[in-house]
Design an enzyme around this catalytic site. Structure first.
Site, short mmCIF file in Angstrom:
data_model
loop_
_atom_site.label_atom_id
_atom_site.label_comp_id
_atom_site.label_asym_id
_atom_site.label_seq_id
_atom_site.Cartn_x
_atom_site.Cartn_y
_atom_site.Cartn_z
N ASP A 1 0.85 -1.18 0.00
CA ASP A 1 0.00 0.00 0.00
C ASP A 1 0.90 1.24 0.00
OD1 ASP A 1 -2.20 1.67 0.17
OD2 ASP A 1 -3.21 0.42 1.65
N GLU B 1 -9.67 6.79 4.86
CA GLU B 1 -8.75 6.37 5.92
C GLU B 1 -8.29 7.57 6.74
OE1 GLU B 1 -5.19 4.77 4.02
OE2 GLU B 1 -5.70 5.96 2.28
#
Length: 770
Positions: free
Chosen positions: A264, A465
């Site tokens: 990621d 997020e």
């Protein structure tokens, strides 16, 4: 993970970015038992001709040339997570939690196919989707990216979405057809972290890791998913991207995954002993491609040095290169023309095409979960007088949620969504066609005849997020104003249909008690007409809860409706208790709001002698009288504080705490400290913004925005957290996230200080000319 459109691989190798080598910290990773994990069959046997071609390419490379100098095309990836959601005009499907409520695998595959076509129109060939998380704690701000808390449903969807995006495994190159490369994420257990903390630690057994969070990957691998993204999170204290047992021994060897593994966004930098610029431990654990958006050059240099000195074995580097090349060969990229000349490229009539929008509308209608109803109020009569209430009713960005055009889905208006339909406009259109009337009243007040029914649209605002984590399962305080409006409508004898926009199940007992019917619409996306289809009875309510719905705001508290509930039967309603069961706490990332510090934070002013005064009431004056704080109005009476600095000596205004917060994960992204502020008298001397991180620890950056007036009055000034990190702050222990210092005369009013991604003005932090 916030990304640009381009894939972050120079040649398609394992490399993407960053700095000089750092020593790898010794750490004992928790052991795994690969033999207990499933062993799915990989559906793509290796082609000897392709393998020879890859070997020839690698033979022609030197270590220095693996970063893009061999003519091998790059992959171009995008976060198309609920449709091609970075592109204006694309079809936006419901976020995954809503699709889980629909419980329709065929629908999922059709959505995958439509999404792939829209991605191909703009030239990309890789999507960072689907998300196969299995959320277990819905305080997590990314929970809506998971289809369900049930691993069986997520597994079923994993197979169908991969096939929808990539097509069936076969010999035909993917780019020859209407398909894109998929990337399941985030391997593994990002939905199982303690307290639902984003990028946190899953302190669970290997049995739970395999049974709950590993189950969907068995189906995805069987469907031939080409890439898998590792999680930011940890398992038993070890970051997944650095866990060789899970990445190599379990995923690649035991589960037979033969695509490539990508991290990621800068996740490799969180591994023990690593930085964003150097992380041999990730590639040695089995990662094939670093996602390094802003440090790729330094990472290339460090990996080059590590390959030459043996820190990264050449065999490991070759294996990473081989896997990336194999995927590129399989999709047809090695022989493909440039993106603008490929199939479907430039066919923008397919972007937001009518059949795709119809599919999204169908998905919205199927996702609706009816939690409460009285037969007399639903379906709505299109010929009646309908009052539509709430600021969420005519807000397409709000109904679409995060990962929509912008990272957090913020800073958008309806004008950014050509061809889309808000819930309000869909209801108004249905009423007009039925000979009735519909009126929009944000505050619930109407003019003229009394409405036959009120549709109250409420719920969460967009987040992704970092920004989405909650301390308790309830709407933030500023999002609860609709309850009083509902009480007023109820007292007027007006039937209420409540529609909730949400990325997760939350405590809403007051709303359930007040409403005659309550529909959970999740985050439906661009086609608000699908909500109207359910409300007017054009489609039946068939959606079922993809996760338990709480009776209180406690994360581990009692359950009101079990997973699988819906649609609610028409029944006598027994009033629910309206106590949330939790103490009211400040929202995550909010330090100062409505002119007052959040719980555990103190608002202080300091004078030239260093004496500090805590502002507990207004007016408050510093000991030397140079700083004065009074009340002022912003949105409501006395919901802001005016700070007047006389100048002539050092003066400080700050927010402090005795319980430092860790902002290191937020610093990794584009999160800012956002000040809702009005400059009334610009400073006569330089102004600095500072953060504190304990005794002798801190950083300062210039804040020239306070040396000039606010041209439009109130504005939001954003200071990127990364500016403070670059200036030397330890962002893992911040005890003063907001500190303004100047020796000049300065007057400003302050309403809110919070983490965010949406600002009118973004401070340059002195690192480039204004």
């Amino acid at each position: 993970m916030r990304r640009s459109a381009l894939s972050f691989c120079a040649m398609g190798l394992a490399v993407l970015a960053s700095l000089p080598a750092v020593p790898v910290a010794a750490q004992q990773e928790p052991a795994v038992q690969p033999e207990k994990w499933p062993a799915p069959t990989w559906p793509r046997p290796r082609d000897p001709a392709v393998e020879q071609r890859i070997a020839d390419l690698i033979d022609r490379m030197t270590v220095d040339r693996t970063g893009g100098r061999t003519g091998v095309p790059v992959l171009w990836g995008t976060d198309a997570v609920h449709g091609h959601s970075n592109i204006v005009g694309a079809t936006l499907f419901p976020h995954n939690i809503g699709l889980g409520a629909a419980n329709d695998p065929d629908l999922i595959e059709r959505i995958g196919r439509a999404t792939a076509i829209e991605i191909r129109t703009t030239g990309q060939e890789w999507t960072f989707a689907p998300t196969l998380t299995v959320p277990q704690d819905y305080r997590w701000g990314r929970a809506y990216e998971g289809y369900s808390s049930d691993p069986a449903l997520v597994s079923l969807y994993a197979d169908r979405m991969v096939r929808g995006l990539q097509g069936e495994p076969g010999d035909t190159p993917l780019l020859d057809g209407p398909h894109v490369l998929a990337s399941t994420k985030h391997f593994i257990a990002d939905g199982g972290t303690t307290e639902g903390r984003d990028q946190g630690d899953a302190a669970i057994s290997e049995d739970d890791l395999r049974r709950v969070h590993g189950a969907p990957y068995q189906q995805a691998i069987s469907a031939g998913v080409g890439t898998i993204m590792t999680s930011f999170s940890s398992w038993q204290g070890t970051k997944i991207a650095g866990h060789k047992g899970l990445v190599t021994d379990v995923l690649k060897k035991r589960m037979n995954f033969d695509g490539f593994v990508v991290t990621d966004w800068n996740a490799h930098g969180q591994i023990a002993g690593c930085t964003n610029a150097s992380c041999p431990r990730a590639i040695n654990a089995g990662v094939d491609m670093y996602m390094a958006p802003d440090t790729w050059r330094a990472l290339y240099d460090s990996l080059l040095a590590q390959a030459k000195d043996g820190t990264v074995p050449i065999a490991q580097l070759d294996e990473a290169v081989r896997r990336v090349l194999r995927v590129k060969a399989w999709i047809g990229l090695l022989d493909a023309p440039k993106p603008s000349e490929r199939a479907f490229s430039g066919r923008f009539e397919l972007l937001g095409a009518p059949d795709h929008r119809a599919l999204a509308r169908e998905a919205v209608a199927k996702s609706l979960v009816l939690l409460k109803r009285r037969d007399a109020v639903l379906p709505l009569r299109p010929g009646g007088r309908i009052l539509v209430v709430g600021e969420a009713a005519d807000d397409i960005a709000r109904q679409s949620g995060g990962w929509t055009l912008s990272w957090q889905g913020t800073g958008l208006t309806n004008a950014h969504f050509p061809g889309a339909t808000s819930i309000w406009s869909a209801i108004a259109d249905a009423a007009r066609q039925g000979g009735g009337t519909a009126a929009l009243a944000l505050d619930g007040r109407w003019q003229g005849p009394k409405p036959d029914v009120a549709v109250v649209v409420f719920g969460e605002t967009p987040y992704a997020e970092f920004q989405g984590d909650l301390k308790a399962l309830q709407l933030r305080p500023e999002l609860r104003g609709h309850v009083e409006v509902m009480r007023r409508l109820k007292s007027a004898g007006i039937p209420i249909v409540a529609v909730m926009l949400t990325g997760r199940p939350l405590f809403i007992n007051p709303e359930l008690n007040l409403a005659d019917a309550l529909v959970v619409a999740w985050l439906p996306g661009s086609e608000g007409a699908g909500v109207a289809d359910g409300l007017f009875g054009r489609t039946p309510f068939t959606g079922r809860l993809p996760a338990d719905w709480p009776l209180t705001a406690q994360a581990d508290g009692p359950v009101l409706f079990r997973r699988g509930f819906g649609p609610a039967p028409a029944a006598t309603w027994r009033p629910l208790p309206e106590a949330s069961g939790v103490a009211e706490t400040g929202a995550v990332g909010v330090f100062f709001d409505a002119g007052r510090p959040s719980p555990s934070w103190s608002f202080q002013i300091s004078d030239a002698t260093g004496n500090s005064t805590r502002v507990t009431q207004v007016p408050t004056v510093a000991p030397d009288s140079r700083v004065q704080v009074t009340a002022v109005d912003h949105l409501r009476q006395e919901d802001a504080r005016r700070v007047a600095m006389a100048g002539g000596a050092a003066q400080i205004v700050e927010l402090t705490t005795q319980m430092p917060v860790d902002l290191s994960r937020e610093t990794n992204g584009d999160v800012m400290l956002v000040l809702t502020i009005r400059v009334e008298q610009p400073s006569s001397a330089p102004v600095r913004a500072l953060v504190g991180c304990g005794v002798g620890c801190g950083a300062a950056v210039p804040l020239p925005e306070l040396s000039q007036p606010s041209p439009k009055g109130w504005q939001r000034i954003g200071i990127p957290l990364k500016c403070f990190a670059r200036a030397g702050a330890d962002m893992s222990r911040i005890d003063a996230p907001f500190r303004i210092a100047t020796a000049g005369a300065l007057t400003f009013s302050l309403s809110r200080v919070a983490l965010g991604t949406d600002a009118d003005v973004i401070s340059t932090c002195g690192d480039r000319p204004k």
